[in-house]
Motif scaffolding. Sequence first.
Motif, short mmCIF file in Angstrom:
data_model
loop_
_atom_site.label_atom_id
_atom_site.label_comp_id
_atom_site.label_asym_id
_atom_site.label_seq_id
_atom_site.Cartn_x
_atom_site.Cartn_y
_atom_site.Cartn_z
N ALA A 26 0.89 -1.13 0.06
CA ALA A 26 0.19 -0.02 -0.10
C ALA A 26 0.81 1.38 0.01
O ALA A 26 0.54 2.22 -0.64
CB ALA A 26 -0.91 -0.01 1.22
N THR A 27 1.95 1.27 0.66
CA THR A 27 2.89 2.27 0.68
C THR A 27 3.56 2.73 -0.59
O THR A 27 3.64 3.85 -0.93
CB THR A 27 4.02 2.12 1.72
N LEU A 28 3.97 1.58 -1.22
CA LEU A 28 4.38 1.65 -2.79
C LEU A 28 3.64 2.21 -3.55
O LEU A 28 3.86 3.05 -4.30
CB LEU A 28 5.01 0.26 -3.10
N VAL A 29 2.14 1.68 -3.55
CA VAL A 29 1.12 2.30 -4.46
C VAL A 29 1.11 4.04 -4.24
O VAL A 29 0.60 4.52 -4.92
CB VAL A 29 -0.07 1.49 -4.23
N ARG A 30 1.00 3.98 -2.80
CA ARG A 30 0.84 5.69 -2.55
C ARG A 30 1.93 6.54 -3.36
O ARG A 30 1.75 7.60 -3.78
CB ARG A 30 0.71 5.89 -1.06
N PHE A 31 3.06 6.12 -2.92
CA PHE A 31 4.08 6.95 -3.51
C PHE A 31 4.29 6.77 -5.32
O PHE A 31 4.60 7.69 -5.82
CB PHE A 31 5.48 6.28 -3.11
N LEU A 32 3.69 5.72 -5.77
CA LEU A 32 3.67 5.87 -7.29
C LEU A 32 2.67 6.46 -7.76
O LEU A 32 2.90 7.25 -8.64
CB LEU A 32 3.51 4.26 -7.56
N HIS A 61 10.60 5.99 -6.48
CA HIS A 61 11.82 5.44 -5.80
C HIS A 61 12.54 6.67 -5.15
O HIS A 61 12.97 6.55 -3.90
CB HIS A 61 12.60 4.55 -6.81
N LYS A 62 12.67 7.68 -5.74
CA LYS A 62 13.43 8.96 -5.23
C LYS A 62 12.73 9.43 -4.03
O LYS A 62 13.15 9.60 -3.11
CB LYS A 62 13.84 9.87 -6.30
N MET A 63 11.43 9.51 -4.33
CA MET A 63 10.45 10.26 -3.32
C MET A 63 10.40 9.41 -2.03
O MET A 63 10.48 9.77 -0.78
CB MET A 63 9.13 10.50 -3.76
N LEU A 64 10.59 8.05 -2.40
CA LEU A 64 10.49 7.09 -1.04
C LEU A 64 11.71 7.11 -0.30
O LEU A 64 11.88 7.04 0.98
CB LEU A 64 9.99 5.79 -1.60
N MET A 65 12.96 7.12 -1.15
CA MET A 65 14.08 7.06 -0.57
C MET A 65 14.35 8.63 0.29
O MET A 65 14.82 8.41 1.43
CB MET A 65 15.27 6.91 -1.43
N ASP A 66 13.89 9.46 -0.32
CA ASP A 66 13.89 10.88 0.38
C ASP A 66 13.18 10.80 1.81
O ASP A 66 13.70 11.35 2.79
CB ASP A 66 13.51 11.85 -0.61
N CYS A 67 11.99 10.12 1.44
CA CYS A 67 11.08 10.04 2.74
C CYS A 67 11.84 9.28 3.89
O CYS A 67 11.72 9.74 4.98
CB CYS A 67 9.87 9.49 2.15
N LEU A 68 12.28 8.10 3.48
CA LEU A 68 12.99 7.18 4.49
C LEU A 68 14.20 8.04 5.11
O LEU A 68 14.32 7.94 6.52
CB LEU A 68 13.42 6.05 3.83
N ASN A 69 14.93 8.63 4.30
CA ASN A 69 16.27 9.37 4.87
C ASN A 69 15.49 10.44 5.83
O ASN A 69 16.22 10.57 6.84
CB ASN A 69 16.88 10.24 3.73
N TRP A 70 14.57 11.25 5.46
CA TRP A 70 13.92 12.10 6.33
C TRP A 70 13.60 11.56 7.53
O TRP A 70 13.58 12.22 8.79
CB TRP A 70 12.90 12.89 5.62
N ARG A 71 12.79 10.51 7.62
CA ARG A 71 12.29 9.84 8.78
C ARG A 71 13.51 9.33 9.73
O ARG A 71 13.46 9.70 10.92
CB ARG A 71 11.39 8.55 8.60
N ILE A 72 14.39 8.82 9.10
CA ILE A 72 15.95 8.53 9.85
C ILE A 72 16.57 9.61 10.50
O ILE A 72 16.90 9.68 11.80
CB ILE A 72 16.91 7.71 9.05
N GLN A 73 16.74 10.78 9.72
CA GLN A 73 17.40 11.85 10.22
C GLN A 73 16.54 12.56 11.42
O GLN A 73 17.20 13.22 12.24
CB GLN A 73 17.76 12.67 9.12
N VAL A 115 5.39 18.80 4.31
CA VAL A 115 5.61 17.86 5.05
C VAL A 115 4.65 16.54 4.56
O VAL A 115 5.13 15.54 4.28
CB VAL A 115 5.50 18.17 6.42
N ASP A 116 3.43 17.17 4.36
CA ASP A 116 2.33 16.12 3.84
C ASP A 116 2.50 15.56 2.54
O ASP A 116 2.51 14.28 2.39
CB ASP A 116 0.94 16.59 4.19
N ASP A 117 2.77 16.56 1.58
CA ASP A 117 3.22 15.89 0.11
C ASP A 117 4.05 14.88 0.08
O ASP A 117 4.07 14.27 -0.83
CB ASP A 117 3.16 17.27 -0.64
N LEU A 118 5.45 15.37 0.70
CA LEU A 118 6.64 14.60 0.49
C LEU A 118 6.77 13.30 1.23
O LEU A 118 7.53 12.42 0.78
CB LEU A 118 7.80 15.61 0.50
#
Length: 301
Positions: A3-9, A20-32, A144-147
């Motif tokens: 479901a997460t992958l579909v949302r980002f697609l 893929h870039k958007m999801l990676m950026d989001c994961l990095n944002w969450r970690i940082q 924050v919401d959009d990205l």
Amino acid sequence: MRATLVRFLKAREWSVPKAHKMLMDCLNWRIQNEIDIVLAKPIVPSDLYKAIRDTLLVGLTGYSKQGQPVYAFGVGLSTFDKASVNYYVQSHIQMNEYRDRVVLPAASKKFGRQINTCLKVMDMTGLKLSALSQIKMLTMITTVDDLNYPEKTETYYIVNAPYVFSACWKVVKPLLQERTKKKIQVLYGSGRDELLKVMDYESLPHFCKREGSGSSSESFDGVDCYSYNHPFHQQLYNYVKQQSLKLDSVGPIKQCSLHVDVPSPGLEQVKIAESIESEFLSLRGGNGLTRPFNRIKIEGP
């Protein structure tokens, strides 16, 4: 995960490289920014959290007939003037995380089907030219919401819209993607009759229960969905305090805001903010800025 992958697609028009870039950026944002433990960092003291609730007007009013949580937003009357920007961003992210971790799973269990999205009813009562100073805060929240939380809202219902909104909508609408425009419904007055097609009366926000347009601080049953004392906000705040106690590394709670790096807004958000600012400036000194207008037709493709 699917479901997460579909949302980002969907958010990137089904482009796999962009998603893929958007999801990676989001994961990095969450970690940082340690987003995974943001629900263990309460805003203290409680009086500060109460002040945020009084100036960032949002609440959960119930569920749609399909089971989606219904959130009310007092856009026009939110002032964002009782705390720092960091506290408002922290509170907004906590509400997003609580929605995804607690509210949506509970709704799925209650209605017996997977529910991944919510409905938002945006009350424009009180929207004036002075709201120009709030654009920066609103832009940060929407960025924050959009990205990082894409495709979590199925429909935005705009109600109690004054003339100033009509003027801004005319310049903003052409800047929106078709996918976004299809999610927005601008309703006449309080929108009660239209909203009752998708939710029961008990789930209507208090500002939609009146025959005419306009808002009030309380619903007819005396419960203000924005209030710190509302059951939803009490449950959320208590949940955060309980989660904080589970972290062994957390010491005494301190009055300190959580600094979250807000991603730079995309070109679309920048153009929208600039267009709104320009339209507000052009309307300064005009007449009839608070008169209501009839429903705006949202045109499809």
